[in-house]
Design an enzyme around this catalytic site. Structure first.
Site, short mmCIF file in Angstrom:
data_model
loop_
_atom_site.label_atom_id
_atom_site.label_comp_id
_atom_site.label_asym_id
_atom_site.label_seq_id
_atom_site.Cartn_x
_atom_site.Cartn_y
_atom_site.Cartn_z
N ARG A 245 0.85 -1.34 -0.23
CA ARG A 245 -0.14 0.09 -0.08
C ARG A 245 1.08 1.15 0.18
NH1 ARG A 245 -3.08 -2.74 -1.56
NH2 ARG A 245 -5.10 -3.47 -0.76
N ASP B 39 5.30 -0.42 -6.51
CA ASP B 39 4.20 -0.65 -7.17
C ASP B 39 3.07 -0.10 -6.91
OD1 ASP B 39 3.00 -2.30 -9.42
OD2 ASP B 39 2.02 -3.38 -7.95
N GLU C 282 -1.62 7.84 -5.61
CA GLU C 282 -1.76 7.08 -6.97
C GLU C 282 -3.10 7.36 -7.60
OE1 GLU C 282 -2.73 2.53 -6.43
OE2 GLU C 282 -0.95 3.07 -5.56
N HIS D 235 0.85 -0.33 -10.12
CA HIS D 235 0.06 -1.11 -9.23
C HIS D 235 -0.38 -2.43 -10.05
CE1 HIS D 235 -2.66 -0.64 -5.44
NE2 HIS D 235 -2.32 -2.02 -5.46
#
Length: 329
Positions: free
Chosen positions: A234, A258, A263, A295
């Site tokens: 996260r 990632d 985001e 992600h």
């Protein structure tokens, strides 16, 4: 039964169609995000499916109640952006997909670390400029490193197996230790121990208020010089500005992200030929010892199929039986 699914991607379509054919239920698929401007579209449906990456204010569940929606089924693991009390107050059952493919995320985290260890981004940029010299970018071997795994749920345990396969020493920290791993003596007693001993910190944990910016200035200073951070969990776990400072100073040798704390307006959007206004994110992208991916650690055929089918079956179960094995407590 009739369901409506938001944020439906092309790669999910065939699994929705397969489920409709097999169960005889109807699913309206929309590419739109679910938000307060689109919530009226849920009228007439028994359940709603969406993604964890959306923003779901408390008043949205008032609309769910008004339209008689019984279940809100998230096609992801995380529900940290959903007020479960607000959902319960309005009679809405929330379900998630607890494990769509732990191996997908675990494999990706190791893949990203291997690229950092072997400086592939730097060499790719050098080759593009026809500079084929090696020095001074000597790599590291994973088997010579200590990997600190934070969070030993399904994903963390899959990652541990892979890291061990490379011959790395693995240590771990979890508030709720796995009994089998505990027998193996893999756990340290505190974050401080893990941060001070590990060459690599890989995050496989949920985001909670207590762990907000876990990777911040204070804990970064406790880490080994030249260590690495891997975050496929996260974005809120990492203080991005503090991370950049540590990367620029050499305190950290590299980071693979990632997920990013801001985001939602960037990842899974086509921003080609558009100016990104987030200056912190732009600085991240400029660093050659950082790997940023949007992600996608979960993004395999196996995971996508499981996310769709488990979410649909959960919604169906709630409508038929009032509950499901995936109900978020």
């Amino acid at each position: 039964m009739k369901f409506i699914a938001f944020n439906v991607r092309e790669d999910e379509e065939k699994y929705f169609a397969q489920w409709e054919k097999e169960t005889g239920n109807e699913v309206l698929r929309l590419p739109d995000m679910l938000d307060m401007s689109s919530v009226e579209k849920i009228e007439g449906f028994d359940g709603v499916l969406a993604l964890q990456t959306g923003t779901y204010p408390d008043e949205m569940f008032t609309e769910f109640k008004k339209f008689g929606v019984k279940v809100f089924s998230i096609r992801n693991v995380g529900v940290d952006n959903i007020n479960l009390d607000a959902a319960k107050k309005n009679g809405v059952v929330v379900t998630n997909v607890p494990a769509y493919s732990p191996n997908a995320i675990a494999e990706f985290s190791v893949t990203q670390l291997m690229q950092l260890l072997r400086n592939t981004t730097i060499f790719r940029n050098k080759v593009a400029k026809q500079d084929f010299r090696w020095a001074p970018y000597v790599g590291k071997e994973l088997r010579s490193l200590t990997v600190g795994v934070v969070g030993t749920g399904r994903i963390g345990r899959a990652a541990i197996d892979i890291y061990r396969g490379f011959g790395a020493k693995v240590i771990a920290y979890d508030l709720y230790p796995n009994p089998e791993l505990k027998k193996q003596g893999i756990y340290v007693d505190s974050y401080d121990e893990l941060f001070s001993q590990a060459d690599v910190i890989t995050l496989h944990m949920p985001a909670t208020p207590d762990d907000y910016h876990l990777i911040g200035t204070e804990n970064l200073n406790k880490m080994k010089d030249g260590s690495y951070i891997i975050n496929t969990a996260r974005g809120a776990l990492v203080d991005t500005k503090a991370l950049i400072t540590a990367l620029r100073s050499g305190k950290l040798a590299g980071a693979a992200l990632d997920t990013y704390e801001n985001e939602s307006d960037i990842f899974n959007h086509d921003l080609s030929n558009q100016e990104i206004k987030d200056e912190t994110f732009k600085e991240l992208l400029s660093l050659d010892n950082v790997l940023v991916t949007p992600h996608v650690a979960f993004y395999t055929e196996t995971a996508v199929k499981n996310m769709v089918l488990i979410a649909l079956n959960s919604a169906k179960s709630v409508c038929e039986d009032g509950t499901a094995s995936t109900v978020v407590k």
